[in-house]
Design an enzyme around this catalytic site. Structure first.
Site, mmCIF file in Angstrom:
data_model
loop_
_atom_site.group_PDB
_atom_site.id
_atom_site.type_symbol
_atom_site.label_atom_id
_atom_site.label_comp_id
_atom_site.label_asym_id
_atom_site.label_seq_id
_atom_site.Cartn_x
_atom_site.Cartn_y
_atom_site.Cartn_z
ATOM 1 N N LYS A 1 0.958 -1.414 -0.020
ATOM 2 C CA LYS A 1 0.203 -0.185 0.205
ATOM 3 C C LYS A 1 0.988 1.179 -0.222
ATOM 4 O O LYS A 1 0.723 2.237 -0.531
ATOM 5 C CB LYS A 1 -0.824 -0.472 1.318
ATOM 6 C CG LYS A 1 -2.471 0.966 0.651
ATOM 7 C CD LYS A 1 -2.696 0.841 1.643
ATOM 8 C CE LYS A 1 -2.457 2.987 2.931
ATOM 9 N NZ LYS A 1 -2.723 3.051 4.264
ATOM 10 N N ASP B 1 -6.348 1.449 1.391
ATOM 11 C CA ASP B 1 -6.658 0.419 3.046
ATOM 12 C C ASP B 1 -7.240 -0.106 3.487
ATOM 13 O O ASP B 1 -8.539 -0.372 2.453
ATOM 14 C CB ASP B 1 -6.253 1.728 3.511
ATOM 15 C CG ASP B 1 -6.903 2.587 3.626
ATOM 16 O OD1 ASP B 1 -8.412 2.843 2.726
ATOM 17 O OD2 ASP B 1 -6.771 4.494 3.511
#
Ligand code: SF4
Length: 227
Positions: free
Chosen positions: A131, A149
């Site tokens: 991420k 997320d």
């Protein structure tokens, strides 16, 4: 029997995708990068600090950190303890301070003091997961990415865009349904929408505009699987 013209119905997936795409672009036409930074290196550090911390708090901490060091060379000269003392308000400071020093040293020895521009090289740096790498690729280099997320994962499920059981599956599904040229903005637009409207983890998916437009007939709380 003929169906009534105006009776409400839940939208089909393609209709949901089109509505969400258009509405988010209207609501947040030019989504700004939320983390203050000066260049790819300071963005990388800010994104690393944002793990389990609010962007607001990261932005309160980074001015002091970058005043002390804002290049791999100067950062690598700071002790882990010094870095830790500055970043403590962000949480996880023992791990984050070690990662910041370690990645600064690696950038010097392996990348000519530059932030690398590939997922593989970024993810090989200490403290940098998929991420974080995606955010840097998108926001520092303009490379199409769709970092997911837990908040994006939750919204994508409530909006019926994925049945992904984890963020990897959700990222794959979001990339399939939205045009690549929209990925980077949509990543931010979904985050902004989530922050504005979808703050309650307990919201059951029958409250605000996007859910009620996509699912006017939703009668029961929408359950989601945790990543
Ligand atoms: S209705 Fe609830 S779950 Fe759906 S987007 Fe709005 S706040 Fe989030």
């Amino acid at each position: 029997m003929e169906q009534k013209q105006n009776s409400p119905r839940n939208l089909m997936k393609e209709e949901r995708v089109a509505f969400i795409d258009k509405r988010l672009a209207q609501l947040y036409p030019k989504p700004p990068v939320p983390l203050d930074h000066q260049d790819p290196f300071t963005l990388l550090i800010a994104v690393l600090l944002s793990a389990q911390c609010t962007d607001e708090r990261v932005n309160q901490v980074t001015p002091s950190l970058f005043a002390a060091a804002d290049t791999p060379e100067t950062m690598a000269e700071l002790s882990v303890e010094h870095i830790r003392s500055i970043i403590r308000p962000c949480g996880l400071s023992p791990q984050k301070s070690k990662a910041i020093k370690g990645l600064s040293q690696l950038l010097i020895t392996q990348h000519d003091s530059q932030v690398p521009r590939t997922f593989a090289e970024l993810e090989a740096l200490p403290g940098v997961g998929h991420k974080t790498a995606g955010v840097v690729m998108a926001q520092a280099f303009g490379h199409p990415a769709f970092p997911v997320d837990t908040h994006i994962h939750r919204l994508a499920q409530r909006w019926g865009l994925t049945r992904g059981k984890n963020v990897v599956e959700t990222e794959r599904d979001l990339k399939r349904v939205f045009q690549e040229s929209r990925w980077n903005d949509l990543h931010l637009q979904i985050i902004f929408y989530g922050r504005e409207f979808c703050t309650a983890r307990g919201c059951d998916g029958r409250v605000c505009e996007i859910c009620t437009t996509c699912y006017p007939l939703r009668k029961h709380p929408k359950k989601i699987s945790k990543p």
